[in-house]
Every structure is written in structure tokens, then in C-alpha cells.
Design a protein around this motif. Sequence first.
Motif, PDB file in Angstrom:
ATOM      1  N   LEU A   1      40.758  27.240 -10.498  1.00 52.74           N
ATOM      2  CA  LEU A   1      39.939  27.075 -11.690  1.00 52.74           C
ATOM      3  C   LEU A   1      40.522  27.774 -12.908  1.00 52.74           C
ATOM      4  O   LEU A   1      40.098  27.516 -14.026  1.00 52.74           O
ATOM      5  N   ASP A   2      41.492  28.648 -12.696  1.00 56.91           N
ATOM      6  CA  ASP A   2      42.138  29.364 -13.791  1.00 56.91           C
ATOM      7  C   ASP A   2      43.148  28.427 -14.466  1.00 56.91           C
ATOM      8  O   ASP A   2      44.142  28.036 -13.861  1.00 56.91           O
ATOM      9  N   PRO A   3      42.924  28.055 -15.726  1.00 57.63           N
ATOM     10  CA  PRO A   3      43.804  27.080 -16.384  1.00 57.63           C
ATOM     11  C   PRO A   3      45.205  27.597 -16.696  1.00 57.63           C
ATOM     12  O   PRO A   3      46.065  26.813 -17.111  1.00 57.63           O
TER      13      PRO A   3
ATOM     14  N   GLY B   1      25.760  39.390   9.801  1.00 60.69           N
ATOM     15  CA  GLY B   1      25.232  39.744   8.493  1.00 60.69           C
ATOM     16  C   GLY B   1      26.154  40.605   7.664  1.00 60.69           C
ATOM     17  O   GLY B   1      25.844  40.901   6.507  1.00 60.69           O
ATOM     18  N   ARG B   2      27.295  41.006   8.221  1.00 55.23           N
ATOM     19  CA  ARG B   2      28.235  41.853   7.476  1.00 55.23           C
ATOM     20  C   ARG B   2      28.981  41.075   6.408  1.00 55.23           C
ATOM     21  O   ARG B   2      29.594  41.664   5.518  1.00 55.23           O
ATOM     22  N   PHE B   3      28.934  39.756   6.480  1.00 58.21           N
ATOM     23  CA  PHE B   3      29.666  38.924   5.534  1.00 58.21           C
ATOM     24  C   PHE B   3      28.707  37.996   4.797  1.00 58.21           C
ATOM     25  O   PHE B   3      27.847  37.373   5.413  1.00 58.21           O
ATOM     26  N   ALA B   4      28.895  37.911   3.493  1.00 54.04           N
ATOM     27  CA  ALA B   4      28.059  37.058   2.657  1.00 54.04           C
ATOM     28  C   ALA B   4      28.883  35.920   2.083  1.00 54.04           C
ATOM     29  O   ALA B   4      30.114  36.016   1.962  1.00 54.04           O
ATOM     30  N   VAL B   5      28.216  34.840   1.709  1.00 53.70           N
ATOM     31  CA  VAL B   5      28.901  33.730   1.069  1.00 53.70           C
ATOM     32  C   VAL B   5      29.591  34.229  -0.199  1.00 53.70           C
ATOM     33  O   VAL B   5      29.007  34.942  -1.008  1.00 53.70           O
ATOM     34  N   GLY B   6      30.863  33.875  -0.333  1.00 53.94           N
ATOM     35  CA  GLY B   6      31.654  34.330  -1.469  1.00 53.94           C
ATOM     36  C   GLY B   6      32.508  35.544  -1.182  1.00 53.94           C
ATOM     37  O   GLY B   6      33.374  35.887  -1.994  1.00 53.94           O
ATOM     38  N   ASP B   7      32.290  36.208  -0.037  1.00 54.51           N
ATOM     39  CA  ASP B   7      33.133  37.357   0.316  1.00 54.51           C
ATOM     40  C   ASP B   7      34.581  36.931   0.499  1.00 54.51           C
ATOM     41  O   ASP B   7      34.873  35.800   0.913  1.00 54.51           O
ATOM     42  N   LEU B   8      35.481  37.848   0.201  1.00 51.70           N
ATOM     43  CA  LEU B   8      36.921  37.666   0.403  1.00 51.70           C
ATOM     44  C   LEU B   8      37.307  38.380   1.690  1.00 51.70           C
ATOM     45  O   LEU B   8      37.041  39.579   1.844  1.00 51.70           O
TER      46      LEU B   8
ATOM     47  N   LEU C   1      44.120  34.625   3.472  1.00 48.76           N
ATOM     48  CA  LEU C   1      43.087  34.961   2.501  1.00 48.76           C
ATOM     49  C   LEU C   1      41.971  33.931   2.651  1.00 48.76           C
ATOM     50  O   LEU C   1      42.196  32.733   2.470  1.00 48.76           O
ATOM     51  N   LEU C   2      40.774  34.405   2.975  1.00 44.31           N
ATOM     52  CA  LEU C   2      39.676  33.523   3.358  1.00 44.31           C
ATOM     53  C   LEU C   2      38.455  33.755   2.473  1.00 44.31           C
ATOM     54  O   LEU C   2      38.085  34.905   2.200  1.00 44.31           O
ATOM     55  N   ALA C   3      37.819  32.671   2.050  1.00 39.15           N
ATOM     56  CA  ALA C   3      36.584  32.741   1.274  1.00 39.15           C
ATOM     57  C   ALA C   3      35.425  32.313   2.168  1.00 39.15           C
ATOM     58  O   ALA C   3      35.464  31.231   2.773  1.00 39.15           O
ATOM     59  N   VAL C   4      34.405  33.145   2.276  1.00 32.70           N
ATOM     60  CA  VAL C   4      33.255  32.824   3.128  1.00 32.70           C
ATOM     61  C   VAL C   4      32.445  31.705   2.472  1.00 32.70           C
ATOM     62  O   VAL C   4      31.953  31.841   1.348  1.00 32.70           O
TER      63      VAL C   4
ATOM     64  N   THR D   1      35.370  32.726  -5.647  1.00 38.18           N
ATOM     65  CA  THR D   1      36.365  33.381  -4.783  1.00 38.18           C
ATOM     66  C   THR D   1      37.532  32.451  -4.507  1.00 38.18           C
ATOM     67  O   THR D   1      38.697  32.850  -4.566  1.00 38.18           O
ATOM     68  N   ARG D   2      37.231  31.196  -4.218  1.00 39.66           N
ATOM     69  CA  ARG D   2      38.274  30.211  -3.931  1.00 39.66           C
ATOM     70  C   ARG D   2      39.106  29.884  -5.162  1.00 39.66           C
ATOM     71  O   ARG D   2      40.334  29.779  -5.085  1.00 39.66           O
ATOM     72  N   GLY D   3      38.453  29.751  -6.307  1.00 31.03           N
ATOM     73  CA  GLY D   3      39.115  29.231  -7.495  1.00 31.03           C
ATOM     74  C   GLY D   3      39.751  30.258  -8.403  1.00 31.03           C
ATOM     75  O   GLY D   3      40.697  29.935  -9.137  1.00 31.03           O
TER      76      GLY D   3
END
Length: 263
Positions: free
Chosen positions: A49-51, A114-121, A221-224, A248-250
Motif C-alpha cells: 500500500l506504500d506508493p 488469545g495471545r495473538f490478535a488480528v493484525g499482529d506481526l 514475516l506473517l500477518a495475523v 500489517t500486510r500492506g
Amino acid sequence: MKDKIKDVLANMKKYNRGTMFFEEFGFDPAIEYDVLVVAPGWNPVKTILDPSFKVTLLAQHAYSAGYLVEKEDIRMAWILTSSGATHILDYMIICSEMRFKKCIFAGAVGGLSGRFAVGDLCTAEECISAVYVNRYLDETLPEYKPLDIIKPDIEYTEKIIALAKDSGYDLKKGKVFCTDSFAMEYSHLDEIRATGAELIEMETGTFYTMAELYEIPSIALLAVSDNSATGDPLFGRSDEKKKLYQHTRGYTIPDLIMKIAKS
């Protein structure tokens, strides 16, 4: 590169012609790339997403594509593949003759605790690999085929975690279960969690197996994207959760890839 890959390549070349990584992905044999990025399902045109990144399509086929991703003086060879360990194995073998300094897996991962949330790296501290897809149709995962435990280079992993921290990112380690079927994993969640896994995806065990044969610094490198333990679904996510994952992904992962390339 270890002799195992050399032997595999020699056998392939008995029946194939040309430079395979050029034929499949369009990568220039004369270039030493700063990074080879292995990204199942992540098209860099839509993912990044970074132009300030420049993305050039080099080759495209039904199930794969090769891209040159550039920023400043960094050149990344980015391979887009279909999901699944078999694709990672085949295409990493094909790319093993390329010249590149580092290798990075970029992809999505599901949470199992529960230790990991959506968007975690995240990244893997070990991979519990169970990639033998037809067996998932059985009532239980068969005991006659033990799960393979694949460990990344922990010293290098800690180095990248420290680099991420210095850059303002919290790169979390976790045990990753590698599945052949995202649909069938839900029928075996209790068994999968019993292995100690807190994350689940499809390819990192195979990625790290190949990375060890590459003998090149490598990290996942993983995005939840979802979490079955917290009720955050893969399908039907809220707009808020989508934005966390997409950021996180973009933004985060491409920026961290750049910092790894420069380190």
C-alpha cells in the motif's frame, strides 16, 4: 546451496531446457537481488500500500507470477504462488539457482490462542508440519505419520526481532502448525492446539526446510488474519479487523522487508 538441491536441479535439467527461474518468473540471471520474497497469494500490486515502492510485473502464468519490487537502491525478486506447501517447495527449488542475498516468506497466519490478535506481526519459533493433505479427511490425524518439527535459525530470528523492535514493530514469535487444508483444520482444532501450536498456516515448514538448504539468511514475516480462539473469522471479518490486517500486510511487512534487505 547444499548438495541436496544441486541433485534435484540436475535431475530436473535432464528433462527441461532453459533457465527455469527466468522461464517461470522472468528474473534476470545477471542480477543479484537483495531479497527473494516468497509470497503465496500476495500480489505485490495489491498487497503493498506504500506508493513509494515500484512494482513491475516480469512474468505471469495461471498459478504463479514474478515481480521486480524496487525502493531506493533495493531490488526484490517477488514470487507470487498459489497457497500450499507443494507450490513453495517447487518454486523455491526453481529459484535456488538465482543470485540473492536474503530470503523472506511473506504471508497470512491464523491465530489459535488469545495471545495473538488480528493484525499482529509474527514469525515462527518452530513449525509443526503436517502437510499430507488427504489424511485430513480421516476422523483423526493418523499416528503412523509423525508431525515434523522444523526449527528456523533462532539466532537470525532473534536478530530480526531486535531489528523490528528498533523500527517500532513488535515481531512476536510463536509455534506454527502447517496444514494442507484451511477448510479441514476446523475439524481438528483440538488436536492441533494439543501440539502446542498458537498459529496456523500452510507453508512455513516447507519454507524453512528449503531455507536451510539454501544456506542464506531467511525468515518468515506473517500477518495475523483471523483467530479461531477469539472468534475472529477468516470469512466475514469486520471492516475494522480487515483494516488491521491490511495495514500489517500492506505497510509494516514491506517496510520491514526493506530494513532486512539493508541490514
